[in-house]
Each structure stands twice: as structure tokens, then as C-alpha cells.
Design a protein around this motif. Structure first.
Motif, PDB file in Angstrom:
ATOM      1  N   SER A  27       0.825  -1.208   0.000  1.00 51.93           N
ATOM      2  CA  SER A  27       0.000   0.000   0.000  1.00 51.93           C
ATOM      3  C   SER A  27       0.859   1.258   0.000  1.00 51.93           C
ATOM      4  N   LEU A  28       1.964   1.224   0.728  1.00 56.20           N
ATOM      5  CA  LEU A  28       2.868   2.374   0.757  1.00 56.20           C
ATOM      6  C   LEU A  28       3.472   2.615  -0.625  1.00 56.20           C
ATOM      7  N   SER A  29       3.887   1.556  -1.289  1.00 53.58           N
ATOM      8  CA  SER A  29       4.485   1.687  -2.625  1.00 53.58           C
ATOM      9  C   SER A  29       3.492   2.247  -3.625  1.00 53.58           C
ATOM     10  N   ALA A  30       2.200   1.935  -3.445  1.00 56.61           N
ATOM     11  CA  ALA A  30       1.182   2.316  -4.420  1.00 56.61           C
ATOM     12  C   ALA A  30       0.656   3.727  -4.235  1.00 56.61           C
ATOM     13  N   GLN A  31       1.077   4.436  -3.191  1.00 58.47           N
ATOM     14  CA  GLN A  31       0.514   5.755  -2.919  1.00 58.47           C
ATOM     15  C   GLN A  31       0.733   6.727  -4.080  1.00 58.47           C
ATOM     16  N   THR A  32      -0.344   7.394  -4.469  1.00 58.97           N
ATOM     17  CA  THR A  32      -0.240   8.373  -5.561  1.00 58.97           C
ATOM     18  C   THR A  32       0.414   9.665  -5.105  1.00 58.97           C
ATOM     19  N   TYR A  33       0.420   9.920  -3.822  1.00 60.27           N
ATOM     20  CA  TYR A  33       1.176  11.048  -3.264  1.00 60.27           C
ATOM     21  C   TYR A  33       2.577  10.534  -3.016  1.00 60.27           C
ATOM     22  N   ARG A  34       3.559  11.077  -3.740  1.00 59.84           N
ATOM     23  CA  ARG A  34       4.886  10.480  -3.765  1.00 59.84           C
ATOM     24  C   ARG A  34       5.864  11.061  -2.751  1.00 59.84           C
ATOM     25  N   ASN A  35       5.644  12.301  -2.316  1.00 62.89           N
ATOM     26  CA  ASN A  35       6.628  12.937  -1.440  1.00 62.89           C
ATOM     27  C   ASN A  35       6.365  12.535   0.014  1.00 62.89           C
ATOM     28  N   ILE A  36       6.701  11.283   0.305  1.00 62.66           N
ATOM     29  CA  ILE A  36       6.498  10.767   1.655  1.00 62.66           C
ATOM     30  C   ILE A  36       7.810  10.222   2.215  1.00 62.66           C
ATOM     31  N   ILE A  38       8.912   7.374   4.868  1.00 65.64           N
ATOM     32  CA  ILE A  38       8.341   6.172   5.477  1.00 65.64           C
ATOM     33  C   ILE A  38       9.236   5.730   6.625  1.00 65.64           C
ATOM     34  N   LEU A  39       8.715   5.816   7.834  1.00 67.86           N
ATOM     35  CA  LEU A  39       9.462   5.409   9.025  1.00 67.86           C
ATOM     36  C   LEU A  39       8.874   4.102   9.541  1.00 67.86           C
ATOM     37  N   LEU A  40       9.612   3.029   9.358  1.00 67.55           N
ATOM     38  CA  LEU A  40       9.190   1.702   9.795  1.00 67.55           C
ATOM     39  C   LEU A  40       9.807   1.447  11.171  1.00 67.55           C
ATOM     40  N   ILE A  41       8.983   1.483  12.219  1.00 69.19           N
ATOM     41  CA  ILE A  41       9.470   1.362  13.587  1.00 69.19           C
ATOM     42  C   ILE A  41       9.290  -0.088  14.036  1.00 69.19           C
ATOM     43  N   ASP A  42      10.372  -0.858  13.969  1.00 66.22           N
ATOM     44  CA  ASP A  42      10.348  -2.260  14.380  1.00 66.22           C
ATOM     45  C   ASP A  42      10.502  -2.331  15.895  1.00 66.22           C
ATOM     46  N   ASP A  43       9.397  -2.629  16.567  1.00 66.84           N
ATOM     47  CA  ASP A  43       9.349  -2.561  18.028  1.00 66.84           C
ATOM     48  C   ASP A  43       9.742  -3.907  18.649  1.00 66.84           C
ATOM     49  N   GLY A  44      10.967  -4.336  18.351  1.00 66.62           N
ATOM     50  CA  GLY A  44      11.479  -5.566  18.957  1.00 66.62           C
ATOM     51  C   GLY A  44      10.859  -6.831  18.423  1.00 66.62           C
ATOM     52  N   GLY A  50      11.270  -7.551  11.000  1.00 66.51           N
ATOM     53  CA  GLY A  50      12.421  -6.664  10.840  1.00 66.51           C
ATOM     54  C   GLY A  50      13.128  -6.878   9.526  1.00 66.51           C
ATOM     55  N   ARG A  51      13.254  -8.142   9.125  1.00 60.59           N
ATOM     56  CA  ARG A  51      13.891  -8.452   7.840  1.00 60.59           C
ATOM     57  C   ARG A  51      13.077  -7.881   6.685  1.00 60.59           C
ATOM     58  N   LEU A  52      11.749  -8.011   6.739  1.00 60.23           N
ATOM     59  CA  LEU A  52      10.903  -7.464   5.676  1.00 60.23           C
ATOM     60  C   LEU A  52      11.061  -5.951   5.578  1.00 60.23           C
ATOM     61  N   CYS A  53      11.183  -5.291   6.724  1.00 63.03           N
ATOM     62  CA  CYS A  53      11.395  -3.841   6.719  1.00 63.03           C
ATOM     63  C   CYS A  53      12.695  -3.474   6.017  1.00 63.03           C
ATOM     64  N   GLU A  54      13.753  -4.188   6.332  1.00 65.55           N
ATOM     65  CA  GLU A  54      15.049  -3.919   5.717  1.00 65.55           C
ATOM     66  C   GLU A  54      15.010  -4.166   4.216  1.00 65.55           C
ATOM     67  N   GLU A  55      14.344  -5.227   3.805  1.00 63.28           N
ATOM     68  CA  GLU A  55      14.221  -5.526   2.381  1.00 63.28           C
ATOM     69  C   GLU A  55      13.450  -4.428   1.662  1.00 63.28           C
ATOM     70  N   TYR A  56      12.409  -3.923   2.302  1.00 64.64           N
ATOM     71  CA  TYR A  56      11.629  -2.848   1.685  1.00 64.64           C
ATOM     72  C   TYR A  56      12.456  -1.572   1.560  1.00 64.64           C
ATOM     73  N   ALA A  58      15.516  -1.282   1.244  1.00 63.15           N
ATOM     74  CA  ALA A  58      16.586  -1.443   0.259  1.00 63.15           C
ATOM     75  C   ALA A  58      16.132  -1.084  -1.154  1.00 63.15           C
ATOM     76  N   VAL A  59      14.814  -1.125  -1.402  1.00 58.41           N
ATOM     77  CA  VAL A  59      14.302  -0.839  -2.743  1.00 58.41           C
ATOM     78  C   VAL A  59      13.504   0.463  -2.801  1.00 58.41           C
ATOM     79  N   ASP A  60      13.184   1.055  -1.660  1.00 56.54           N
ATOM     80  CA  ASP A  60      12.454   2.319  -1.623  1.00 56.54           C
ATOM     81  C   ASP A  60      13.270   3.309  -0.800  1.00 56.54           C
ATOM     82  N   SER A  61      13.882   4.257  -1.470  1.00 51.67           N
ATOM     83  CA  SER A  61      14.793   5.191  -0.807  1.00 51.67           C
ATOM     84  C   SER A  61      14.065   6.120   0.174  1.00 51.67           C
TER      85      SER A  61
END
Length: 326
Positions: A27-36, A38-44, A50-56, A58-61
Motif C-alpha cells: 500500500s505504501l508503494s502504491a501511494q499516488t502522493y509520492r513525497n512521503i 516512510i518510518l518503519l518502527i520495528d518494536d522488537g 524486521g527483515r521485511l522492513c530492511e528488504e523494503y 533497500a528498494v524504496d529510498s
């Protein structure tokens, strides 16, 4: 429609949702508003979240991952606010998903017609399956709301079932209006408490009458557990007490409603522990709260005497209610 795209910080708290997180990231990747941002807060997380967050990231600056020891969703959101760079903040949950125009329409609404609303709100729907965006592509009209309309929704007629007014995830906030701390360390209902404090200080908001957020329901979700109901009753009671004692003086007309909500919640809290080992402790906590509010209860003529008696009997002598009828 706003002519510019200012930076919006999207803060996503994440804890052990490896199976649900991919749809949120999609859903984040599909947003039509592009100037965002994205802070993924992995709460332990102890699963693969956590791995999925890092992978994401790596492809979305635009994405940044923050790993922390498990502190709770309230702490994760506060951490996100501290780390954010945008003047606008959104707080979707990592186990939900949202319409591709979720950020764009909220941003356009909060700046509608050159106005600078403190908060924009969209409609939501509970879902039990990942069926994608189902709303039409039509552009909705934005509906301005004054403070009275907001407080009537969130204070006079609050509901634990309808999250439209109490949740954080279907709203866009100007960072400048958020209280400090944004969320307090309640185990449940942090969203509701934070929105109460926001609504106490803003004079208006804007509503987008379109379903842009999908609240995903899944087995194991804490909001579906029986223990959660007991904790929720305690937190709601303490939230209503704190709000009753701290509401700004110019909004004092809402104190009877807060008091009414408090006593209804105290009755529910006491009923939820009947026969349990926590009953004596909870009864003592309820009496402590009553001592802080009893004189106010006697003073408010807006609350009918019959209702005051009913609350007292429900808390301390429910057998009399059964004896004499409700």
C-alpha cells in the motif's frame, strides 16, 4: 487541490506481523502522493518483520527502518514523531492496508481551498480479506468540522466499536498541533487519548467521506482477546478521569459528558473482574477514582439524579438494582 506536495511522514509501528506486513508495504508503494517519508518502527519483533522492513527500505529510498527493544505501540509512535522530518504525519498500522489515494486525499483535504486545517479524517472499513481497493475513483467533497462537532463525536458519543473519531490511523495531522508526548503509556486506547488532547486544542478539522483505510481483522489480534477487554476497561476509565481533570476551562461544558463516560466505564470495569482474583484490587482503584470525582458528580445538574443513583448502585450494590428493577 493543493498546488504543492510537501513532505508527509508516514510512521508505521511494527511488532511480529510478518504475515500481514507485506500488504501494508504494498500500500505504501502504491501511494499516488509520492513525497512521503516512510518510518518503519520495528518494536522488537522476534519474527521476520524486521527483515521485511530492511528488504523494503533497500528498494524504496523514502523508507527508513528504526529497530528498538520492545516498548509498545505508544513508544514506537512517539519515536516516529521524534525522528520525522515532515510537517504532516500519518500513522497507519503495519497489519492494515489502505487506498492508493489515502495520503493524497488527506493532504488535499487538510489544505483544501487554501485553508490550513490542523487535522484531516477519512472513513474506514473493517475487512477480513485482502481484496484491494474497492472504492470508486470519484473525488469526494471535503466536509469542514468545527471543534464542537469534533467534541460531540469524541466526547459526548464515544464508542469503543467505531474507530472513526478515536483512531490515529485514518487521520493526517499537522505536526505542529500534536501534543507532547503524542501518546502516553496506556496499554490500550492510546489513539483515543491522544485524539482527545488534539481535539481539546484545535478549533476545526476536515472530513473526507470516502473509505481510504482498511482495518484488517485477523486471528490472534490483541483487540480480539478477552484479556484485552479487561485492560481496555481500566485504560478507558483512567483516560476519562485524566481528561475530566485536565480539560481546558473554556471547554468545561464537556466535563459532565466525560464524567458520565467515566462512570459507565467504571461499571464495565468492575463487572469484568467479578469472581476474579483482581476483583479486590480493582474495587480499591475504583474507590480512589470516585473520591476524585464524587463532589463533581453531585454538583452537575446536567446529569439526572436517577442516573447518579444508578451508577452508585451498579458499582456498590448491584443486587439492589436487580431487586427494584432497572
Amino acid at each position: 487541490m493543493a498546488d504543492r506536495q510537501e513532505l508527509v511522514s508516514v510512521i508505521v509501528p511494527i511488532f511480529n506481523i510478518e504475515r500481514q506486513l507485506p500488504k501494508c508495504l504494498e500500500s505504501l508503494s502504491a501511494q499516488t502522493y509520492r513525497n512521503i517519508e516512510i518510518l518503519l518502527i520495528d518494536d522488537g519483533s522476534t519474527d521476520g518483520s524486521g527483515r521485511l522492513c530492511e528488504e523494503y527500505a533497500a528498494v524504496d529510498s523514502r523508507a527508513r527502518v528504526i529497530h528498538q527493544e520492545n516498548q509498545g505501540i505508544w513508544y514506537a509512535r512517539n519515536r516516529g514523531v521524534e525522528e520525522s522530518k515532515g510537517d504532516y504525519l500519518a500513522f497507519p498500522d503495519g497489519d492494515d492496508y489502505f487506498h492508493k489515494d489515502y495520503i493524497r486525499l488527506l493532504y488535499e483535504a487538510i489544505n483544501d481551498g487554501g485553508e490550513e486545517y490542523p487535522m484531516a479524517i477519512c472513513d474506514y472499513r473493517k475487512v477480513w480479506d485482502y481484496d484491494g481497493d474497492t472504492e470508486s475513483e470519484s473525488h469526494p467533497f471535503f466536509e469542514a468540522m468545527d471543534q464542537k462537532a469534533l467534541l460531540d463525536k469524541i466526547v459526548v458519543y464515544p464508542s469503543c466499536i467505531d474507530a472513526l473519531w478515536g483512531a490515529n490511523w485514518n487521520k493526517l495531522y499537522r505536526k505542529s498541533v500534536l501534543p507532547v508526548p503524542f501518546q502516553k503509556d496506556f496499554l490500550r486506547c492510546q489513539d483515543y487519548e491522544a485524539n482527545l488532547r488534539v481535539c481539546f486544542q484545535i478549533e476545526r478539522a476536515v472530513f473526507v467521506p470516502k473509505t481510504l483505510y482498511y482495518w484488517f481483522q485477523w486471528n490472534g489480534q490483541r483487540t480480539q482477546s478477552l484479556d484485552d477487554k479487561l485492560i481496555r476497561n481500566e485504560c478507558r476509565s483512567r483516560i476519562f478521569l485524566d481528561s475530566f481533570l485536565t480539560i481546558p476551562e473554556h471547554l468545561s461544558d464537556y466535563r459532565p459528558s466525560l464524567l458520565s463516560n467515566l462512570y459507565r466505564r467504571l461499571v464495565m470495569w468492575k463487572k469484568s473482574v467479578q469472581g476474579l482474583e483482581e476483583e479486590r484490587e480493582v474495587t480499591g482503584q475504583i474507590r480512589t477514582i470516585e473520591r476524585k470525582t464524587f463532589l463533581y458528580l453531585l454538583a452537575y445538574r446536567q446529569i439526572p439524579f436517577r442516573r447518579k443513583v444508578r451508577w452508585f448502585l451498579s458499582l456498590h450494590a448491584p443486587f439492589l438494582l436487580r431487586l427494584f428493577g432497572k
